[in-house]
Design an enzyme around this catalytic site. Structure first.
Site, short mmCIF file in Angstrom:
data_model
loop_
_atom_site.label_atom_id
_atom_site.label_comp_id
_atom_site.label_asym_id
_atom_site.label_seq_id
_atom_site.Cartn_x
_atom_site.Cartn_y
_atom_site.Cartn_z
N HIS A 35 0.87 -1.18 0.00
CA HIS A 35 0.00 0.00 0.00
C HIS A 35 0.92 1.23 0.00
O HIS A 35 2.03 1.18 0.50
CB HIS A 35 -0.83 -0.05 1.29
CG HIS A 35 -1.90 0.98 1.41
ND1 HIS A 35 -1.65 2.27 1.77
CD2 HIS A 35 -3.25 0.89 1.27
CE1 HIS A 35 -2.80 2.94 1.82
NE2 HIS A 35 -3.78 2.12 1.52
N ASP A 46 2.90 -4.67 7.92
CA ASP A 46 1.70 -3.84 7.78
C ASP A 46 0.49 -4.75 7.94
O ASP A 46 0.17 -5.52 7.03
CB ASP A 46 1.73 -3.15 6.41
CG ASP A 46 0.39 -2.51 6.05
OD1 ASP A 46 -0.56 -2.59 6.85
OD2 ASP A 46 0.30 -1.94 4.95
N GLN A 77 -4.92 -4.85 7.10
CA GLN A 77 -6.02 -5.72 6.66
C GLN A 77 -6.11 -7.00 7.47
O GLN A 77 -7.18 -7.59 7.59
CB GLN A 77 -5.83 -6.10 5.18
CG GLN A 77 -5.92 -4.95 4.21
CD GLN A 77 -7.30 -4.34 4.15
OE1 GLN A 77 -8.30 -4.98 4.50
NE2 GLN A 77 -7.38 -3.10 3.74
N LYS A 93 -10.56 -1.08 10.44
CA LYS A 93 -10.70 -2.20 9.50
C LYS A 93 -11.06 -3.48 10.24
O LYS A 93 -11.17 -4.55 9.64
CB LYS A 93 -9.42 -2.37 8.69
CG LYS A 93 -9.16 -1.18 7.75
CD LYS A 93 -8.07 -1.49 6.77
CE LYS A 93 -7.50 -0.24 6.14
NZ LYS A 93 -8.35 0.31 5.08
N CYS A 148 -4.90 2.53 -3.50
CA CYS A 148 -3.67 3.06 -2.91
C CYS A 148 -2.51 2.09 -3.11
O CYS A 148 -1.64 1.94 -2.24
CB CYS A 148 -3.85 3.37 -1.43
SG CYS A 148 -5.03 4.68 -1.13
#
Lengths: 406, 150
Positions: free
Chosen positions: A123, A200, A203, A226, A364
């Protein structure tokens, strides 16, 4: 046992509505999930009963607010299985967490000639902070490519890691492709050359159990919104030894122990990294979302979403002109695709008028779009409350779009 | 309520599938690139303006959604043979057509075929798709550079 989806869905007041006279079908969960009543009530209850600033007052409300805020931190620690709440820094979200690491750890540690390795499926929030850091330090950004299925080219990883590699940044679950990356293996190889690893997890946290100790990652970043929590709050997990060495990210109130004009002594962990009044209600909502998730079974959620994704993939392959973007063997929640002759943006509008909320765009992740030679994709992304009826509505709307453009 | 059919009229679907004046123009007197970072629409417009300020030829290339492609195609048809003065009037008229909230104040008949794009009024997130080509054209005429619709 399998997930009682109807009972889950009934806890989301926003889903019980019509748009343009059609039942709302919310399939934009990778952008943000909806919030269950428990989260909404936790935030409302805080403002109605306990609102005060934290770590400051001696009065009852301040003590209650502080206790609730710190209880939320403990819940986040449990969610990630961190060793200690000292390793749990509240931030605005994943983006701020990554910027914090780049600005604080990166500026202190990186020198010209050092290397940062990221992947082609990151991202923008796990690309741009490192580019900014490279500009300032003279370090070099390198990229692990992906294959046609949307999986990392793991066979190329050893040749991209060397003694100059100081940090590896990798997404746990890709927002654009749905790919679940072998982060444990990446961490093992990165550590072998002495590099630190940032995962990261924006998600991932809503779709799989996370265990930062088992992963042995150095940094893990995720966002509450999220995973059924509010916007504007997220977490940076970092190993305590690293946080100890890192200079503060921002200066201000709450991050200090003693201030004189000659010298300032910083506060202990994690407060050293939490300057200013934090998002107290947000943290409490985050805690409520974690409680809510723990009331369910993460294995059952993952199994339900996996069944739905497989069914969606099967139907997608039956639709003439549909091209899947991202067919990794290990994949979750995301169905990303294009339709021949219909731009994703037009599909987004047509589906919207059928009550189906999806994302059309580059997500993104422009380098992913470039890799697959498309300007944008349509992305339907699943959460625990999605049903087969939602897939019916999605594919009916897609057929309608095809007819309109025929 | 506006229906999807008001947006995706047959003329628009047709111009999207078969864009007119599509492709590069050799030796343009003016050109500009337009880009919408939100949806990735990318257009390049080329113009040949004669010494009487008349648009002798106009072409475009690029990729984008049906609305942006059809709008660019219809624009090139509308502009061929017009003066730069007339372009400015059309620009204003078109802008009003796609952005005015109530009844359209401008005379739709002046806009001719362009009036089919009036349906985007009811789709706020799509207005910039229709206007990208016009902003790009304005940039090409007034200066070189990249137009943005955000």
């Amino acid at each position: 046992m399998s997930l009682d989806v109807a009972a889950v869905k009934a806890q989301f007041p926003i889903l019980d509505q019509q748009v343009y006279g059609k039942r709302l079908v919310y399939l934009d969960n990778a952008a943000t999930t909806q919030k269950p009543r428990a989260v909404i009530h936790a935030i409302q209850s805080f403002y109605e009963k306990d609102n005060a600033n934290v770590h400051r007052g001696v009065h009852a409300l301040s003590e209650r607010a502080t206790a609730a805020y710190e209880a939320a931190r403990e819940k986040v620690r449990g969610l990630l299985n961190a060793c200690s709440v000292r390793e749990v820094v509240f931030v605005r979200g994943t983006t701020e967490a990554i910027n914090l690491v780049a600005q604080s750890w990166g500026m202190a540690r990186l020198r010209a000639g050092d290397e940062i390795l990221i992947t082609e499926m990151e991202h923008h929030s796990n690309i741009v902070p490192w580019q900014m850091l490279c500009e300032r330090t003279g370090a070099r950004l390198r990229v692990l490519p992906i294959n046609d299925a949307g999986e990392l080219c793991m066979e190329q990883l050893p040749s991209l890691l060397n003694e100059r590699t100081k940090l590896v940044g990798v997404v746990h679950l890709s927002n654009a492709l749905g790919t679940i990356n072998p982060v444990a293996e990446i961490i093992r190889q990165a550590h072998a050359v002495g590099a630190r690893v940032l995962v990261d997890g924006a998600q991932a946290a809503a779709h799989m159990p996370i265990d930062v100790q088992q992963l042995d990652c150095d940094f893990y970043a995720t966002s509450a919104h999220k995973m059924y929590g509010p916007t504007g709050i997220g977490v940076l997990y970092a190993k305590e030894t690293l946080l100890d060495e890192m200079p503060p990210y921002q200066g201000g109130g709450d991050m200090i122990r003693m201030v004189t004009f000659e010298h300032t002594q910083y506060n202990e962990l994690p407060y050293k990294f939490e300057a200013g009044t934090p998002n107290i209600a947000g943290a409490i909502g985050f805690g409520a979302a974690i409680d809510w998730l723990r009331g369910l079974d993460m294995g059952e959620i993952a199994a339900h979403e996996q069944n739905m994704l497989q069914e969606a993939t099967r139907r997608a392959k039956d639709l003439p002109g549909l091209r899947l973007v991202g067919e990794a063997k290990h994949r979750a929640t995301v169905l990303s695709f294009t339709m021949e002759g219909i731009h994703p943006h037009d599909l987004g509008t047509i589906l919207d008028r059928e009550g189906v909320a999806i994302r059309a765009g580059h997500h993104c992740a422009m380098p992913v779009m470039q890799r697959f030679g498309v300007p944008a994709t349509v992305r339907a992304s699943l959460a625990a409350y999605n049903t087969l009826d939602d897939l019916d509505a999605l594919f009916l709307a897609l057929e309608k779009a095809c007819a309109m453009f025929a | 309520m506006f229906d999807l059919k008001d947006l995706y009229q047959q003329v628009i679907v047709d111009h999207n599938k078969h864009p007119r004046n599509f492709g590069r123009l050799e030796d343009p007197s003016h050109e500009a690139e337009g880009y919408n970072p939100l949806c990735g629409d990318r257009l390049h417009v080329y113009l040949k303006v004669d010494d009487q300020d008349r648009i002798e030829d106009v072409r475009f290339e690029g990729e984008g959604c049906a609305i942006s492609m059809a709008s660019a195609s219809l624009m090139t048809e509308a502009l061929k043979g017009r003066t730069l003065e007339e372009f400015r009037a059309l620009f204003e008229g078109f802008h009003e057509l796609v952005t005015s909230s109530g009844d359209v104040a401008c005379d739709e008949t002046d806009l001719g075929k362009l009036a089919v794009l009036g349906g985007v009024r009811a789709f706020p997130s799509r207005i910039k798709c229709a206007t990208l080509c016009w902003h790009t054209m304005k940039n090409a005429i007034e200066r070189s550079g990249v137009a943005r619709t955000e």
